[in-house]
Write an enzyme that holds these catalytic residues in place. Structure first.
Site: not given
Ligand code: NAD
Length: 379
Positions: A260, A267, A256, A192, A246, A128, A263, A150, A280, A236
């Site tokens: 994106n 994507h 947050r 980025e 987020e 856990r 993005h 994340k 990416h 960041k």
């Protein structure tokens, strides 16, 4: 040798805040950073990496950890995005169990964003949750992926759709490791970095651009590169501290969500080319150009700002050509972006460089979208 490293604090409340150690040679601090992060009782560390990165930096990481009396086990996952899967996570979990990693022990993720996401994910599930220390070795992971907690794996349903928030206990970003990074990976990372400045910090944007304009990219003058990477970590960290998970529904310029920027089309481009053509970050390079075009054509963004962004993306490095891709395909893919709300794409657009605004997809006419994407792909 007297080494000085930059330290960036991620403020997440008393017990969960953590420190990022940045600088050329920071890998030599991994042992004591980890010891400080997990305390005197911890005995074991499980290093998760891949063969390429471990061959380059594994020995130094392990030596530094052993220097703090950790018993070190290691496990190498496959290289590449396709290994960021539940199957790999299951094997990582078997390794953690076999290594006898207990609640007070730690996982060390040594590699780029793929290793960081997978190892972070597995560390959150084992018993856990055990501590994870992120040791990012790509520019993208140093300025972005390793900070913020994340983690995710890819599934048949899509990229990064299964994951947990698992804040690292510490981050060690050794900028000297960027010397061995392939050119395209550097370009992806700089894209980025440009994104971070463009969506939220004009000074950082200008500073990144100035550094790139000197033709440095991964330059031997380690100090300035390290300072710039640290500045990106600070950015960041600031955004993450203000919106750790987020929050759904938050669309303000400090949320947050603004990270994106670039993005949605990024994507879409990746999926329209079956994830084969672009790294990416490279796709995000085109995505930023498209989002800026939309902003300009909606009358939100001045032409000089659009041009400044174009220049920054150009300086980030050479992008694979995209002018043969049908903008219609990309627009279709963009409509199914995962960051939708109530069935509508949420565009992160620019009011100016350094200030983003979230705009509902219904406010972006289809013809304007197609023309903007077309212009971005042709550059
Ligand atoms: N968690 C987050 O917040 C977050 C943010 C952005 C991206 N990501 C994820 O990060 C991943 C992309 O990460 P990435 O761009 O670092 O790619 P990556 O991890 O695939 O690394 C790129 C390549 O460089 C190699 N490599 C790594 N370090 C090296 C070094 N120092 N020298 C030589 N080769 C080296 C790797 O083995 C790999 O082949 C994606 O899966 C993306 O979803 C996560």
């Amino acid at each position: 040798v007297s080494e000085s490293f930059r330290r960036v604090r991620v403020a997440l409340g008393a017990r969960r805040g953590y420190e990022i150690t940045v600088g050329a040679g920071a890998l030599s601090r991994l042992g004591d950073v980890t010891r400080r992060a997990v305390g005197r009782e911890a005995r074991r560390v499980a290093v998760i990496s891949n063969a390429r990165v471990f061959a380059l930096y594994g020995a130094r990481a392990v030596a530094s950890l052993r220097g703090q009396d950790f018993r070190v086990a290691r496990w190498l996952m496959g290289d590449g995005e396709r290994h960021k899967s539940l199957r790999t996570a299951e094997r990582a979990l078997a390794f953690l169990a076999e290594s006898g990693i207990e609640r007070g022990d730690a996982v060390v993720a040594l590699g780029g964003g793929v290793v960081g996401d997978l190892a972070g994910f597995a560390s959150a599930l084992h018993l856990r949750g055990v501590a994870v220390v992120q040791v990012p070795t790509t520019l993208l992971a140093q300025v972005d992926a390793s900070v913020g907690g994340k983690t995710a794996v890819n599934t048949a349903a899509g990229k990064n759709l299964v994951g947990v928030f698992q804040q690292p206990r510490a981050v060690v970003a050794d900028t000297a490791t960027l010397a061995t990074l392939p050119a395209r990976e550097l370009t992806a990372g700089w894209c980025e970095a440009v994104k971070q400045g463009a969506c939220g910090d004009r000074k950082l944007f200008e500073r990144t651009k100035a550094f790139l304009a000197e033709g440095k990219r991964a330059d031997a003058d380690g100090r300035r590169l390290a300072e710039l990477v640290a500045a990106h970590c600070e950015f960041k960290a600031r955004v993450v501290a203000g919106d750790e998970r987020e929050e759904v529904g938050r669309t303000d310029a400090r949320s947050r969500r603004v990270l994106n920027f670039g993005h949605t089309v990024g994507h879409a481009l990746e999926s329209a080319t079956q994830f084969r053509r672009f790294r990416h970050g490279e796709a995000v390079g085109y995505g930023m150009l498209a989002a800026a075009e939309i902003s300009f054509r909606l009358g939100m963004l001045a032409r000089t700002e659009l041009e400044s962004l174009r220049e920054a993306v150009r300086l980030a490095g050479r992008l694979p050509p995209a002018d043969d891709i049908d903008p219609k395909l990309v627009c279709r893919a963009a409509r199914t972006d995962k960051k939708r709300r109530g069935g509508h794409t949420q565009w992160v657009l620019l009011e100016r460089v350094g200030r983003a605004r979230v705009v509902d997809g219904r406010e972006v006419p289809a013809s304007l979208l197609r023309a903007s994407v077309g212009a971005a792909l042709r550059r």
